[in-house]
Write a protein that holds these residues in place. Sequence first.
Motif, PDB file in Angstrom:
ATOM      1  N   MET A 111      20.739   3.351  -0.876  1.00 46.00           N
ATOM      2  CA  MET A 111      19.716   2.610  -1.612  1.00 46.00           C
ATOM      3  C   MET A 111      18.734   1.969  -0.631  1.00 46.00           C
ATOM      4  O   MET A 111      19.132   1.381   0.368  1.00 46.00           O
ATOM      5  CB  MET A 111      20.387   1.525  -2.454  1.00 46.00           C
ATOM      6  N   THR A 112      17.451   2.097  -0.894  1.00 46.86           N
ATOM      7  CA  THR A 112      16.454   1.513  -0.004  1.00 46.86           C
ATOM      8  C   THR A 112      16.390   0.005  -0.209  1.00 46.86           C
ATOM      9  O   THR A 112      16.871  -0.541  -1.212  1.00 46.86           O
ATOM     10  CB  THR A 112      15.060   2.102  -0.269  1.00 46.86           C
ATOM     11  N   LEU A 113      15.763  -0.689   0.745  1.00 49.75           N
ATOM     12  CA  LEU A 113      15.595  -2.130   0.619  1.00 49.75           C
ATOM     13  C   LEU A 113      14.802  -2.485  -0.639  1.00 49.75           C
ATOM     14  O   LEU A 113      15.117  -3.464  -1.329  1.00 49.75           O
ATOM     15  CB  LEU A 113      14.892  -2.687   1.860  1.00 49.75           C
ATOM     16  N   LYS A 114      13.790  -1.678  -0.943  1.00 56.67           N
ATOM     17  CA  LYS A 114      12.995  -1.941  -2.139  1.00 56.67           C
ATOM     18  C   LYS A 114      13.838  -1.766  -3.396  1.00 56.67           C
ATOM     19  O   LYS A 114      13.822  -2.620  -4.298  1.00 56.67           O
ATOM     20  CB  LYS A 114      11.766  -1.029  -2.208  1.00 56.67           C
ATOM     21  N   GLU A 115      14.586  -0.690  -3.466  1.00 60.08           N
ATOM     22  CA  GLU A 115      15.433  -0.458  -4.641  1.00 60.08           C
ATOM     23  C   GLU A 115      16.457  -1.571  -4.799  1.00 60.08           C
ATOM     24  O   GLU A 115      16.734  -2.034  -5.916  1.00 60.08           O
ATOM     25  CB  GLU A 115      16.142   0.898  -4.513  1.00 60.08           C
ATOM     26  N   ASN A 116      17.018  -2.017  -3.675  1.00 60.19           N
ATOM     27  CA  ASN A 116      18.028  -3.069  -3.719  1.00 60.19           C
ATOM     28  C   ASN A 116      17.451  -4.367  -4.276  1.00 60.19           C
ATOM     29  O   ASN A 116      18.060  -5.025  -5.129  1.00 60.19           O
ATOM     30  CB  ASN A 116      18.583  -3.294  -2.314  1.00 60.19           C
ATOM     31  N   LEU A 117      16.258  -4.738  -3.812  1.00 61.50           N
ATOM     32  CA  LEU A 117      15.638  -5.972  -4.288  1.00 61.50           C
ATOM     33  C   LEU A 117      15.255  -5.874  -5.758  1.00 61.50           C
ATOM     34  O   LEU A 117      15.514  -6.797  -6.543  1.00 61.50           O
ATOM     35  CB  LEU A 117      14.411  -6.309  -3.440  1.00 61.50           C
ATOM     36  N   LEU A 118      14.650  -4.768  -6.140  1.00 59.00           N
ATOM     37  CA  LEU A 118      14.211  -4.626  -7.531  1.00 59.00           C
ATOM     38  C   LEU A 118      15.394  -4.596  -8.488  1.00 59.00           C
ATOM     39  O   LEU A 118      15.334  -5.163  -9.587  1.00 59.00           O
ATOM     40  CB  LEU A 118      13.336  -3.382  -7.685  1.00 59.00           C
ATOM     41  N   LYS A 119      16.478  -3.941  -8.089  1.00 60.79           N
ATOM     42  CA  LYS A 119      17.680  -3.938  -8.925  1.00 60.79           C
ATOM     43  C   LYS A 119      18.254  -5.347  -9.054  1.00 60.79           C
ATOM     44  O   LYS A 119      18.655  -5.783 -10.147  1.00 60.79           O
ATOM     45  CB  LYS A 119      18.737  -2.992  -8.339  1.00 60.79           C
ATOM     46  N   GLU A 121      -6.392  -6.409   2.082  1.00 63.40           N
ATOM     47  CA  GLU A 121      -6.375  -5.472   3.210  1.00 63.40           C
ATOM     48  C   GLU A 121      -5.058  -5.579   3.972  1.00 63.40           C
ATOM     49  O   GLU A 121      -4.489  -4.562   4.406  1.00 63.40           O
ATOM     50  CB  GLU A 121      -7.560  -5.751   4.132  1.00 63.40           C
ATOM     51  N   ALA A 122      -4.553  -6.798   4.139  1.00 59.95           N
ATOM     52  CA  ALA A 122      -3.281  -6.993   4.846  1.00 59.95           C
ATOM     53  C   ALA A 122      -2.138  -6.303   4.108  1.00 59.95           C
ATOM     54  O   ALA A 122      -1.274  -5.673   4.734  1.00 59.95           O
ATOM     55  CB  ALA A 122      -2.993  -8.479   5.010  1.00 59.95           C
ATOM     56  N   ILE A 123      -2.115  -6.404   2.799  1.00 62.66           N
ATOM     57  CA  ILE A 123      -1.053  -5.741   2.021  1.00 62.66           C
ATOM     58  C   ILE A 123      -1.127  -4.232   2.210  1.00 62.66           C
ATOM     59  O   ILE A 123      -0.098  -3.559   2.392  1.00 62.66           O
ATOM     60  CB  ILE A 123      -1.158  -6.122   0.531  1.00 62.66           C
ATOM     61  N   LYS A 124      -2.327  -3.692   2.196  1.00 66.25           N
ATOM     62  CA  LYS A 124      -2.488  -2.243   2.415  1.00 66.25           C
ATOM     63  C   LYS A 124      -2.006  -1.847   3.808  1.00 66.25           C
ATOM     64  O   LYS A 124      -1.348  -0.813   3.980  1.00 66.25           O
ATOM     65  CB  LYS A 124      -3.951  -1.842   2.213  1.00 66.25           C
ATOM     66  N   MET A 125      -2.321  -2.671   4.812  1.00 63.17           N
ATOM     67  CA  MET A 125      -1.860  -2.400   6.177  1.00 63.17           C
ATOM     68  C   MET A 125      -0.335  -2.440   6.268  1.00 63.17           C
ATOM     69  O   MET A 125       0.288  -1.593   6.910  1.00 63.17           O
ATOM     70  CB  MET A 125      -2.454  -3.431   7.150  1.00 63.17           C
ATOM     71  N   VAL A 126       0.248  -3.442   5.629  1.00 60.20           N
ATOM     72  CA  VAL A 126       1.705  -3.561   5.642  1.00 60.20           C
ATOM     73  C   VAL A 126       2.347  -2.319   5.028  1.00 60.20           C
ATOM     74  O   VAL A 126       3.278  -1.740   5.593  1.00 60.20           O
ATOM     75  CB  VAL A 126       2.162  -4.833   4.886  1.00 60.20           C
ATOM     76  N   ARG A 127       1.836  -1.907   3.884  1.00 60.06           N
ATOM     77  CA  ARG A 127       2.417  -0.728   3.225  1.00 60.06           C
ATOM     78  C   ARG A 127       2.321   0.501   4.114  1.00 60.06           C
ATOM     79  O   ARG A 127       3.287   1.277   4.227  1.00 60.06           O
ATOM     80  CB  ARG A 127       1.717  -0.482   1.880  1.00 60.06           C
ATOM     81  N   GLU A 128       1.194   0.671   4.763  1.00 61.87           N
ATOM     82  CA  GLU A 128       1.024   1.839   5.631  1.00 61.87           C
ATOM     83  C   GLU A 128       2.001   1.785   6.805  1.00 61.87           C
ATOM     84  O   GLU A 128       2.541   2.820   7.214  1.00 61.87           O
ATOM     85  CB  GLU A 128      -0.420   1.888   6.143  1.00 61.87           C
ATOM     86  N   ARG A 129       2.246   0.598   7.319  1.00 63.05           N
ATOM     87  CA  ARG A 129       3.082   0.485   8.513  1.00 63.05           C
ATOM     88  C   ARG A 129       4.578   0.489   8.222  1.00 63.05           C
ATOM     89  O   ARG A 129       5.361   1.030   9.006  1.00 63.05           O
ATOM     90  CB  ARG A 129       2.689  -0.777   9.296  1.00 63.05           C
ATOM     91  N   VAL A 130       5.008  -0.118   7.125  1.00 64.18           N
ATOM     92  CA  VAL A 130       6.457  -0.181   6.857  1.00 64.18           C
ATOM     93  C   VAL A 130       6.937   0.958   5.971  1.00 64.18           C
ATOM     94  O   VAL A 130       8.147   1.149   5.824  1.00 64.18           O
ATOM     95  CB  VAL A 130       6.870  -1.534   6.239  1.00 64.18           C
ATOM     96  N   GLY A 131       5.996   1.705   5.382  1.00 63.63           N
ATOM     97  CA  GLY A 131       6.392   2.822   4.537  1.00 63.63           C
ATOM     98  C   GLY A 131       6.731   2.396   3.118  1.00 63.63           C
ATOM     99  O   GLY A 131       6.618   1.216   2.748  1.00 63.63           O
ATOM    100  N   PRO A 132       7.193   3.351   2.306  1.00 61.24           N
ATOM    101  CA  PRO A 132       7.391   3.080   0.879  1.00 61.24           C
ATOM    102  C   PRO A 132       8.688   2.363   0.533  1.00 61.24           C
ATOM    103  O   PRO A 132       8.862   1.920  -0.607  1.00 61.24           O
ATOM    104  CB  PRO A 132       7.395   4.491   0.275  1.00 61.24           C
ATOM    105  N   ASP A 133       9.629   2.262   1.475  1.00 49.36           N
ATOM    106  CA  ASP A 133      10.976   1.806   1.131  1.00 49.36           C
ATOM    107  C   ASP A 133      11.244   0.334   1.416  1.00 49.36           C
ATOM    108  O   ASP A 133      12.315  -0.177   1.101  1.00 49.36           O
ATOM    109  CB  ASP A 133      12.015   2.651   1.877  1.00 49.36           C
ATOM    110  N   VAL A 134      10.291  -0.359   2.032  1.00 48.81           N
ATOM    111  CA  VAL A 134      10.441  -1.792   2.306  1.00 48.81           C
ATOM    112  C   VAL A 134       9.617  -2.561   1.273  1.00 48.81           C
ATOM    113  O   VAL A 134       8.429  -2.298   1.109  1.00 48.81           O
ATOM    114  CB  VAL A 134       9.965  -2.144   3.732  1.00 48.81           C
ATOM    115  N   PRO A 135      10.224  -3.496   0.555  1.00 50.62           N
ATOM    116  CA  PRO A 135       9.469  -4.207  -0.479  1.00 50.62           C
ATOM    117  C   PRO A 135       8.450  -5.184   0.106  1.00 50.62           C
ATOM    118  O   PRO A 135       8.685  -5.795   1.150  1.00 50.62           O
ATOM    119  CB  PRO A 135      10.560  -4.964  -1.256  1.00 50.62           C
TER     120      PRO A 135
END
Length: 337
Positions: free
Chosen positions: A1-9, A124-138
Amino acid sequence: MTLKENLLKALNGEAVEKVPCVSVTQTGTVELMDAVNAPWPESQSDAKMMADLAIAAHEIAGLEAVRVPYCLTVLAEAMGCEINMGTKNRQPSVIAHPYEKPEMLDAATKPDLKTAGRIPAVIEAIKMVRERVGPDVPIIGGMEGPITLASDLVSVKSYMKWSIKNPDALAQANAFANEAAIEYANLMVEAGADVICIADPVSSPDLMSPQDFHDKLMGTITEFADKVNAPVVLHVCGNVTAILNDMADCHCKGLSVEEKVEDVKGAVDLTKGRAVMVGNVSSPFVLLSGDEEKVTEAVNNALDSGVAVLAPGCGIAPMTPTANIKAMIAARDKYYQ
């Protein structure tokens, strides 16, 4: 389970193998600022610095989400408040209010939030974060709640007075603030935020009575949660025991509480099926000034009490040692061994 999935669950009240350890409140510390050369107040306004510091709390300190930005004044500034931008170890604060008289609200207009104040930098910072940490980090988008925003716009003094003598003006202020808060939250979601955390200290029983929360505030917070396109965590400072039942009816997925809520297990039982508990490792008395032993004790108490998300009870103090944040994650890991 990814970190994002874990938090959302976890926020959805579903079973997880390991309770996520994040901060839904501010994460900027002086040690992390120095590590990535992103000090306040510069990183309160510069998108790249903002992203660098936010990611540091994940990559260096180990928190299992990236939380951005670091203060409760971004939307207030965009809506016309005057801001003191603070220092390296002090957050920005509101120092002047555009609508202190009821008649001023009649002429109030909401600016184009996409271009107002520091909002473009946050997006812009949120977009940068998403690009750098990928889809699996919330990514957790943090902001002032609608009640606190309303009080910033009209001043706390006027807000308190209107709550007693002018309920129509109070309702008008809440509605005006909430429209902007919902729009800003959804801009963050569109940019990549997975969760929105509203900090609403003016909703606290320290300032507004529990009856006022029920009668005059919770409808605004409920509307916010219903209209934001992501799970919402509601953080209210102080001992919120007297309003927990109403907080759980505000349609927020998580309720973030401080160590001042002493019976967390009771809070978990009270809110079960309506919201999950987030917290409540003391920011000032454990993370800032404690040691590994004290951190471990607080983590174990929170997990034993049934928190769904392990987190600091309030914003991480800027002088907090990185070692204590790491100790929080390590204690959570040890709990499950």
